[in-house]
Design a protein around this motif. Structure first.
Motif, mmCIF file in Angstrom:
data_model
loop_
_atom_site.group_PDB
_atom_site.id
_atom_site.type_symbol
_atom_site.label_atom_id
_atom_site.label_comp_id
_atom_site.label_asym_id
_atom_site.label_seq_id
_atom_site.Cartn_x
_atom_site.Cartn_y
_atom_site.Cartn_z
ATOM 1 N N HIS A 1 4.168 9.882 -0.503
ATOM 2 C CA HIS A 1 4.688 9.258 -1.714
ATOM 3 C C HIS A 1 3.570 8.527 -2.464
ATOM 4 O O HIS A 1 3.438 8.660 -3.689
ATOM 5 N N VAL A 2 2.757 7.784 -1.737
ATOM 6 C CA VAL A 2 1.668 7.031 -2.347
ATOM 7 C C VAL A 2 0.610 7.977 -2.917
ATOM 8 O O VAL A 2 0.138 7.799 -4.051
ATOM 9 N N ARG A 3 0.249 9.016 -2.151
ATOM 10 C CA ARG A 3 -0.809 9.933 -2.577
ATOM 11 C C ARG A 3 -0.379 10.736 -3.809
ATOM 12 O O ARG A 3 -1.112 10.815 -4.801
ATOM 13 N N SER A 4 0.801 11.321 -3.753
ATOM 14 C CA SER A 4 1.272 12.124 -4.883
ATOM 15 C C SER A 4 1.560 11.239 -6.095
ATOM 16 O O SER A 4 1.366 11.656 -7.240
ATOM 17 N N GLY A 5 2.005 10.006 -5.835
ATOM 18 C CA GLY A 5 2.211 9.070 -6.930
ATOM 19 C C GLY A 5 0.915 8.726 -7.633
ATOM 20 O O GLY A 5 0.874 8.562 -8.860
ATOM 21 N N ARG A 6 -0.160 8.624 -6.868
ATOM 22 C CA ARG A 6 -1.480 8.347 -7.457
ATOM 23 C C ARG A 6 -1.932 9.526 -8.317
ATOM 24 O O ARG A 6 -2.465 9.339 -9.417
ATOM 25 N N TRP A 7 -1.711 10.756 -7.842
ATOM 26 C CA TRP A 7 -2.060 11.940 -8.634
ATOM 27 C C TRP A 7 -1.272 11.970 -9.937
ATOM 28 O O TRP A 7 -1.820 12.243 -11.002
ATOM 29 N N TYR A 8 0.024 11.686 -9.817
ATOM 30 C CA TYR A 8 0.879 11.694 -11.006
ATOM 31 C C TYR A 8 0.405 10.649 -12.018
ATOM 32 O O TYR A 8 0.331 10.930 -13.226
ATOM 33 N N SER A 9 0.055 9.465 -11.547
ATOM 34 C CA SER A 9 -0.395 8.401 -12.435
ATOM 35 C C SER A 9 -1.681 8.784 -13.154
ATOM 36 O O SER A 9 -1.837 8.541 -14.361
ATOM 37 N N GLN A 10 -2.616 9.394 -12.424
ATOM 38 C CA GLN A 10 -3.867 9.806 -13.043
ATOM 39 C C GLN A 10 -3.646 10.864 -14.122
ATOM 40 O O GLN A 10 -4.280 10.831 -15.188
ATOM 41 N N LEU A 11 -2.736 11.790 -13.851
ATOM 42 C CA LEU A 11 -2.410 12.814 -14.846
ATOM 43 C C LEU A 11 -1.748 12.184 -16.069
ATOM 44 O O LEU A 11 -2.017 12.583 -17.207
ATOM 45 N N MET A 12 -0.894 11.196 -15.846
ATOM 46 C CA MET A 12 -0.232 10.530 -16.962
ATOM 47 C C MET A 12 -1.230 9.779 -17.830
ATOM 48 O O MET A 12 -1.097 9.737 -19.059
ATOM 49 N N TYR A 13 -2.251 9.195 -17.222
ATOM 50 C CA TYR A 13 -3.294 8.527 -18.000
ATOM 51 C C TYR A 13 -4.016 9.539 -18.903
ATOM 52 O O TYR A 13 -4.334 9.234 -20.059
ATOM 53 N N LEU A 14 -4.279 10.736 -18.363
ATOM 54 C CA LEU A 14 -4.916 11.775 -19.167
ATOM 55 C C LEU A 14 -4.010 12.216 -20.303
ATOM 56 O O LEU A 14 -4.454 12.397 -21.444
ATOM 57 N N ILE A 15 -2.725 12.400 -20.009
ATOM 58 C CA ILE A 15 -1.763 12.825 -21.031
ATOM 59 C C ILE A 15 -1.691 11.812 -22.162
ATOM 60 O O ILE A 15 -1.795 12.156 -23.344
ATOM 61 N N CYS A 16 -1.507 10.553 -21.797
ATOM 62 C CA CYS A 16 -1.359 9.500 -22.799
ATOM 63 C C CYS A 16 -2.656 9.279 -23.572
ATOM 64 O O CYS A 16 -2.637 9.115 -24.802
ATOM 65 N N GLY A 17 -3.787 9.265 -22.861
ATOM 66 C CA GLY A 17 -5.064 9.056 -23.523
ATOM 67 C C GLY A 17 -5.372 10.143 -24.537
ATOM 68 O O GLY A 17 -5.758 9.860 -25.681
ATOM 69 N N CYS B 1 4.717 19.316 -12.265
ATOM 70 C CA CYS B 1 4.787 19.782 -10.872
ATOM 71 C C CYS B 1 4.599 18.624 -9.891
ATOM 72 O O CYS B 1 5.361 18.490 -8.925
ATOM 73 N N VAL B 2 3.593 17.781 -10.140
ATOM 74 C CA VAL B 2 3.260 16.700 -9.210
ATOM 75 C C VAL B 2 4.355 15.642 -9.171
ATOM 76 O O VAL B 2 4.566 14.995 -8.140
ATOM 77 N N PHE B 3 5.081 15.475 -10.274
ATOM 78 C CA PHE B 3 6.126 14.451 -10.361
ATOM 79 C C PHE B 3 7.117 14.518 -9.203
ATOM 80 O O PHE B 3 7.586 13.492 -8.712
ATOM 81 N N TRP B 4 7.409 15.751 -8.749
ATOM 82 C CA TRP B 4 8.428 15.909 -7.709
ATOM 83 C C TRP B 4 7.946 15.436 -6.348
ATOM 84 O O TRP B 4 8.754 15.222 -5.440
ATOM 85 N N GLY B 5 6.615 15.237 -6.181
ATOM 86 C CA GLY B 5 6.093 14.707 -4.927
ATOM 87 C C GLY B 5 6.595 13.304 -4.654
ATOM 88 O O GLY B 5 7.330 13.069 -3.688
ATOM 89 N N PRO B 6 6.250 12.314 -5.507
ATOM 90 C CA PRO B 6 6.756 10.952 -5.282
ATOM 91 C C PRO B 6 8.264 10.837 -5.477
ATOM 92 O O PRO B 6 8.902 9.953 -4.902
ATOM 93 N N MET B 7 8.822 11.740 -6.274
ATOM 94 C CA MET B 7 10.262 11.683 -6.529
ATOM 95 C C MET B 7 11.068 12.012 -5.274
ATOM 96 O O MET B 7 12.064 11.350 -4.955
ATOM 97 N N LEU B 8 10.628 13.018 -4.537
ATOM 98 C CA LEU B 8 11.398 13.509 -3.386
ATOM 99 C C LEU B 8 10.901 12.954 -2.048
ATOM 100 O O LEU B 8 11.636 12.998 -1.062
ATOM 101 N N ALA B 9 9.668 12.476 -2.004
ATOM 102 C CA ALA B 9 9.118 11.961 -0.748
ATOM 103 C C ALA B 9 9.783 10.645 -0.364
ATOM 104 O O ALA B 9 10.335 9.935 -1.210
ATOM 105 N N LYS B 10 9.722 10.334 0.920
ATOM 106 C CA LYS B 10 10.251 9.059 1.393
ATOM 107 C C LYS B 10 9.456 7.928 0.764
ATOM 108 O O LYS B 10 8.237 7.921 0.789
#
Length: 249
Positions: free
Chosen positions: A36-52, A21-30
């Protein structure tokens, strides 16, 4: 071990659903905007949890497959063959987690490091790239003789991607456009892992895909992700060309 594996699996799944769900924030934002920066940070944190969580789960299974996956062992099934099959799949999933983590780190650090790329050259990041490269070789080494098609496909993708990361890190010089392409390409590549998991595990059941479409459910996200990356890069290249023409005029 089973209990720990189950908790990690729950964390892995919840983080994956949120990342979808969060991926579409940085994807579609300017690009470069606060959202873009805020949603990208959320997405990155979630990806760290997924990978870890994914890496830890794979490590547990590789260490003790008959303990962690005891519930999947059918009566009368050969434990040795079962353990070998489980280890092969877990090794493959470990490669996917490492590939996603490498792409995520490469994409984030490409912008943070700038043209100097000093943080990209730290042993921590280059070690991750090297580990992904070696894991890809190991996967291909076992997948080719055993005709494990998924291992062959994603082993090749991981090999190509890790070599690409090394080439960017050690290139003599990079332009501003190269930084953005590296960022966009690798962030999209990290998202491919999430969509692959959705289609290959959850989505295949929800969409009721038959056995003949199982391979498609694994490969389709990568095909779409590569196409999206090429489209983004072409769109950005056209935008820069337009700006240069306007500046000349």
């Amino acid at each position: 071990m089973q209990t720990l594996h189950q908790y990690l699996l729950i964390l892995h799944i919840i983080s994956g659903v949120l990342a979808l769900c969060v991926f579409w924030g940085p994807m579609l934002a300017k690009k470069g905007s606060p959202w873009h920066v805020r949603s990208g940070r959320w997405y990155s944190q979630l990806m760290y949890l997924i990978c870890g969580a994914g890496i830890l789960m794979c490590a547990l299974v590789l260490t003790a497959p008959l303990v962690v996956k005891a519930a999947d062992l059918s009566p009368g099934q050969d434990p040795v063959k079962f353990a070998a099959a489980v280890r092969q799949m877990s090794g493959f999933l470990l490669l996917l987690c490492l590939l996603a983590l490498m792409n995520l780190r490469q994409g984030l650090l490409a912008l943070q490091a700038g043209p100097a790329r000093l943080s990209l050259r730290l042993w921590t990041h280059q070690g991750l790239v090297a580990l992904t490269f070696l894991c890809a070789l190991w996967t291909l080494w076992h997948a080719v003789p055993r005709q494990f098609v998924l291992g062959q496909i994603f082993g090749g993708i991981a090999l190509f991607s890790s070599v690409g990361c090394f080439r960017y890190i050690h290139r003599a010089s990079v332009e501003r456009s190269d930084l953005l392409k590296e960022h966009i390409g690798n962030m999209l590549a990290s998202a491919i892992a999430v969509f692959t998991a959705f289609f290959a595990f959850g989505g295949r059941k929800v969409l009721d895909l038959g056995p003949e479409l199982q391979l498609l459910s694994w490969v389709l996200p990568s095909v779409l992700g590569i196409a999206a990356t090429l489209w983004y890069n072409r769109r950005y290249a056209k935008g820069r060309a337009g700006l240069k023409t306007a500046a000349v005029r």
